[in-house]
Design a protein around this motif. Structure first.
Motif, PDB file in Angstrom:
ATOM      1  N   GLN A 119       0.896  -1.201  -0.201  1.00 56.41           N
ATOM      2  CA  GLN A 119       0.080   0.128   0.049  1.00 56.41           C
ATOM      3  C   GLN A 119       0.899   1.169  -0.096  1.00 56.41           C
ATOM      4  N   ARG A 120       2.086   1.042   0.753  1.00 55.00           N
ATOM      5  CA  ARG A 120       2.735   2.208   0.717  1.00 55.00           C
ATOM      6  C   ARG A 120       3.356   2.639  -0.710  1.00 55.00           C
ATOM      7  N   VAL A 121       4.006   1.765  -1.415  1.00 53.18           N
ATOM      8  CA  VAL A 121       4.300   1.843  -2.750  1.00 53.18           C
ATOM      9  C   VAL A 121       2.997   2.112  -3.591  1.00 53.18           C
ATOM     10  N   ASP A 122       2.179   1.859  -3.601  1.00 51.94           N
ATOM     11  CA  ASP A 122       0.978   1.963  -4.354  1.00 51.94           C
ATOM     12  C   ASP A 122       0.860   3.712  -3.988  1.00 51.94           C
ATOM     13  N   GLN A 123       1.048   4.281  -2.744  1.00 54.02           N
ATOM     14  CA  GLN A 123       0.686   5.651  -2.507  1.00 54.02           C
ATOM     15  C   GLN A 123       1.754   6.376  -3.386  1.00 54.02           C
ATOM     16  N   VAL A 124       2.854   5.715  -3.444  1.00 56.23           N
ATOM     17  CA  VAL A 124       3.942   6.517  -4.073  1.00 56.23           C
ATOM     18  C   VAL A 124       3.615   6.622  -5.564  1.00 56.23           C
ATOM     19  N   VAL A 125       2.933   5.578  -6.284  1.00 58.99           N
ATOM     20  CA  VAL A 125       2.674   5.717  -7.657  1.00 58.99           C
ATOM     21  C   VAL A 125       1.655   6.746  -7.759  1.00 58.99           C
ATOM     22  N   LEU A 126       0.429   6.578  -6.869  1.00 62.37           N
ATOM     23  CA  LEU A 126      -0.443   7.799  -6.925  1.00 62.37           C
ATOM     24  C   LEU A 126       0.068   9.186  -6.804  1.00 62.37           C
ATOM     25  N   ARG A 127       0.953   9.185  -6.013  1.00 57.82           N
ATOM     26  CA  ARG A 127       1.494  10.684  -5.693  1.00 57.82           C
ATOM     27  C   ARG A 127       2.394  10.927  -6.979  1.00 57.82           C
ATOM     28  N   ASN A 128       2.777  10.234  -7.625  1.00 58.27           N
ATOM     29  CA  ASN A 128       3.777  10.749  -9.054  1.00 58.27           C
ATOM     30  C   ASN A 128       2.767  10.805 -10.077  1.00 58.27           C
ATOM     31  N   GLU A 129       1.656  10.035 -10.181  1.00 58.55           N
ATOM     32  CA  GLU A 129       0.687  10.244 -11.026  1.00 58.55           C
ATOM     33  C   GLU A 129       0.063  11.504 -11.111  1.00 58.55           C
ATOM     34  N   ALA A 130      -0.116  12.050  -9.759  1.00 66.74           N
ATOM     35  CA  ALA A 130      -0.828  13.380  -9.576  1.00 66.74           C
ATOM     36  C   ALA A 130       0.081  14.381  -9.928  1.00 66.74           C
ATOM     37  N   ALA A 131       1.249  14.084  -9.688  1.00 72.62           N
ATOM     38  CA  ALA A 131       2.437  15.119  -9.936  1.00 72.62           C
ATOM     39  C   ALA A 131       2.337  15.223 -11.575  1.00 72.62           C
ATOM     40  N   ALA A 132       2.272  14.104 -12.238  1.00 69.80           N
ATOM     41  CA  ALA A 132       2.352  14.291 -13.779  1.00 69.80           C
ATOM     42  C   ALA A 132       1.179  15.063 -14.285  1.00 69.80           C
ATOM     43  N   SER A 133       0.074  14.747 -13.622  1.00 68.71           N
ATOM     44  CA  SER A 133      -1.123  15.421 -14.025  1.00 68.71           C
ATOM     45  C   SER A 133      -1.006  16.813 -13.721  1.00 68.71           C
ATOM     46  N   GLU A 134      -0.611  17.177 -12.698  1.00 69.41           N
ATOM     47  CA  GLU A 134      -0.258  18.658 -12.518  1.00 69.41           C
ATOM     48  C   GLU A 134       0.656  19.459 -13.354  1.00 69.41           C
ATOM     49  N   ALA A 135       1.803  18.641 -13.761  1.00 62.86           N
ATOM     50  CA  ALA A 135       2.603  19.244 -14.824  1.00 62.86           C
ATOM     51  C   ALA A 135       1.981  19.246 -16.182  1.00 62.86           C
ATOM     52  N   LEU A 136       1.109  18.475 -16.430  1.00 69.22           N
ATOM     53  CA  LEU A 136       0.420  18.475 -17.805  1.00 69.22           C
ATOM     54  C   LEU A 136      -0.611  19.598 -17.652  1.00 69.22           C
ATOM     55  N   SER A 137      -1.235  19.986 -16.436  1.00 63.18           N
ATOM     56  CA  SER A 137      -2.186  21.072 -16.354  1.00 63.18           C
ATOM     57  C   SER A 137      -1.292  22.472 -16.714  1.00 63.18           C
ATOM     58  N   SER A 161      -3.260  24.898 -24.988  1.00 65.49           N
ATOM     59  CA  SER A 161      -3.858  23.656 -25.915  1.00 65.49           C
ATOM     60  C   SER A 161      -3.346  22.451 -24.874  1.00 65.49           C
ATOM     61  N   PRO A 162      -4.169  21.437 -25.127  1.00 64.63           N
ATOM     62  CA  PRO A 162      -3.885  20.118 -24.254  1.00 64.63           C
ATOM     63  C   PRO A 162      -2.417  19.753 -24.724  1.00 64.63           C
ATOM     64  N   CYS A 163      -2.008  19.126 -23.551  1.00 71.87           N
ATOM     65  CA  CYS A 163      -0.547  18.373 -23.351  1.00 71.87           C
ATOM     66  C   CYS A 163      -0.690  16.851 -22.928  1.00 71.87           C
ATOM     67  N   VAL A 164       0.149  16.167 -23.541  1.00 69.21           N
ATOM     68  CA  VAL A 164      -0.087  14.681 -23.148  1.00 69.21           C
ATOM     69  C   VAL A 164       1.323  14.418 -22.725  1.00 69.21           C
TER      70      VAL A 164
END
Length: 421
Positions: free
Chosen positions: A178-196, A204-207
Motif C-alpha cells: 500500500q505504501r508503494v501504491d501511494q508513491v505511484v498515486l503521488r507521482n501520477e498526481a504530479a504528472a497530471s499537475e505538470a500537464l495542467s 492547448s492540451p498536453c500529453v
C-alpha cells in the motif's frame, strides 16, 4: 510541433529551445501585452519621424460698429473690414534627433523585454515538462516495485496457508504494498499537475511521454545542452540588452532636456486684403512674423533631472544583474557536475547491486531461507535509491535550466520578429 485549436502538444527530447520559443511566442496568452508594447513603441518611432503640422488661420478685422469714418460710407460692411489668412510653422531646434533616438531605443527595449518574456516562459515550459518526465520515471519505478510487493504478499499468504509464515508477515507486506501504491498515486498526481501547467502555458492540451525511456532521454538531453553552452558574454542576454536600450533612451532624454533651453521659433506668413481703401490703406499686402518663446521658467531642468536619475539607476541595475549572473554561473556549473556524477554512480553502481540483492532475497524468501522482513528492507533500499537517482537528476535538470537563463546560447535565441512569424 505547433498546437493550433484542438491539436495536442506532445513533448519530445528532440525539441530544442528555439522550437519551443517559437511555440510559446505563438500560444502564450500573457505575451499579448508585451507584443502590444512593441507595436506601440514601433508606432512611436514612426510618430517621432513625422514633421509637425503647420497651422493655418483666417481673420476678419476692422468690422465697423456704429458711425463710420468718413460718415455715410456706402456699404460699410463691404468696404471697411479687412480679411487675412496666414500659415504658421514651428521649427524645432535640436529636438527631433533626440526624440527619434529615444523612440528607437524604447522600441529596442520593448523588443528585448518581449524576448525575455518568451525565453523565461519557454524555460518554465521546459521545467514543467521536466516535472512530467520525473513523475513518469518515479511512477514507472514505483509500479515495478508494486508488482514485486504484490508477489511478496501472495507468497506470504501461501506461506501462512502452509503454516510456515505468520499473519504479521502478511500484514507487513500488505502495508508495504500500500505504501508503494501511494508513491505511484503521488507521482501520477504530479504528472497530471505538470500537464495542467503545460496546457496553461500553451493554451492547448498536453500529453505525457510515451515511456520512461523517452522521459529520461528528455531530462538528459536538456542537461547535456546546458553543459554544452559556451561561456558567452552575459551582456548578450535579452534582459541586459533591454536595460542598455533604456539607458540609451535616458541619454537621449538628457540631450532633449538640454535642447529645451533653446527656443523654437514660430514663423508666420500672412496675406491681408483690406477693403478700407477710402482711408488710404493698402488693399493687398503680405506680412511675415516670428514668435519666439522665452525659456525663462521652464528650461527642461526637471526633465534633465529625471533623465540623469534614470540613467544612473539603469546603469546600477545593469551592473548588479551582471554581477549576480557571474557569481551564480560557476556555482550552477559545479552543481550540475556534482549531481551528474552522483546520479551516474547511483544508476551504474548502487542500483544494480541493490536490485540484485532484492532478487536474491526474493528467491531465498520463496525457498523459505530468509524472513520476509529482509525482503521488505531490500525493497525499501531499492526504492530509496531510485528516489535518490531521480532527485539527483531533478537537481541537475534544475541547474541546467537556471544556467540557460543566466547564459543563453546564441544558437537558441529567437528574436521577436522571427518568433511572431
Amino acid at each position: 510541433l505547433t498546437p493550433v485549436g484542438g491539436v495536442v502538444f506532445r513533448p519530445s527530447p528532440d525539441q530544442d529551445l528555439a522550437q519551443l520559443s517559437t511555440l510559446v511566442a505563438q500560444r502564450l496568452p500573457a505575451l499579448q501585452q508585451a507584443s502590444l508594447e512593441v507595436d506601440l513603441a514601433s508606432a512611436e518611432v514612426r510618430q517621432s519621424r513625422l514633421l509637425e503640422n503647420p497651422t493655418a488661420d483666417f481673420a476678419v478685422g476692422t468690422i465697423p460698429v456704429g458711425q463710420t469714418n468718413p460718415r455715410d460710407l456706402a456699404s460699410p460692411y463691404a468696404n471697411v473690414p479687412n480679411y487675412g489668412v496666414g500659415l504658421s510653422y514651428r521649427f524645432l531646434i535640436g529636438k527631433r534627433g533626440p526624440r527619434q533616438e529615444r523612440a528607437t531605443a524604447l522600441e529596442g527595449a520593448a523588443q528585448a523585454t518581449r524576448e525575455t518574456l518568451i525565453r523565461r516562459a519557454t524555460v518554465e515550459l521546459v521545467g514543467r515538462l521536466g516535472d512530467l518526465a520525473l513523475a513518469t520515471l518515479r511512477a514507472d519505478g514505483a509500479r515495478a516495485l508494486l508488482d514485486d510487493a504484490k508477489r511478496s504478499v501472495e507468497l506470504a499468504r501461501a506461506r501462512l496457508a502452509s503454516s510456515f509464515g505468520t499473519p504479521l508477515d502478511v500484514d507487513r507486506l500488505e502495508i508495504e504494498a500500500q505504501r508503494v501504491d501511494q508513491v505511484v498515486l503521488r507521482n501520477e498526481a504530479a504528472a497530471s499537475e505538470a500537464l495542467s501547467s503545460c496546457s496553461s502555458i500553451l493554451g492547448s492540451p498536453c500529453v505525457g511521454f510515451t515511456d520512461r525511456n523517452q522521459a529520461r532521454a528528455f531530462l538528459i538531453r536538456w542537461v547535456d545542452r546546458a553543459e554544452a553552452i559556451t561561456q558567452i558574454a552575459v551582456e548578450q542576454r535579452s534582459d541586459i540588452r533591454a536595460l542598455d536600450e533604456l539607458r540609451r533612451a535616458a541619454s537621449a532624454e538628457q540631450r532633449l532636456s538640454r535642447a529645451m533651453a533653446v527656443p523654437d521659433p514660430t514663423v508666420r506668413v500672412g496675406y491681408l486684403h483690406d477693403r478700407f481703401v477710402v482711408s488710404g490703406n493698402q488693399q493687398n499686402s503680405l506680412n511675415v512674423a516670428v514668435a519666439v518663446p522665452l525659456p525663462i521658467f521652464d528650461r527642461g531642468q526637471a526633465m534633465q533631472q529625471a533623465a540623469v536619475s534614470k540613467a544612473a539607476r539603469l546603469s546600477s541595475q545593469r551592473q548588479l544583474q551582471i554581477d549576480a549572473a557571474r557569481a551564480r554561473i560557476p556555482a550552477l556549473r559545479r552543481t550540475l557536475e556534482i549531481q551528474r556524477s552522483r546520479g551516474r554512480a547511483i544508476e551504474t553502481q548502487m542500483l544494480p547491486r541493490a536490485r540484485g540483492v532484492l532478487r536474491d532475497l526474493e528467491t531465498a524468501a520463496t525457498n523459505r531461507l530468509v524472513p520476509l522482513h529482509d525482503v521488505i528492507q531490500a525493497r525499501r533500499t531499492v526504492n530509496d535509491l531510485m528516489m535518490d537517482e531521480s532527485d539527483s537528476l531533478e537537481a541537475a535538470f534544475g541547474a541546467a535550466l537556471e544556467l540557460m537563463l543566466q547564459l543563453p546560447g546564441a544558437q537558441d535565441s529567437v528574436g521577436p520578429r522571427e518568433a511572431a512569424k
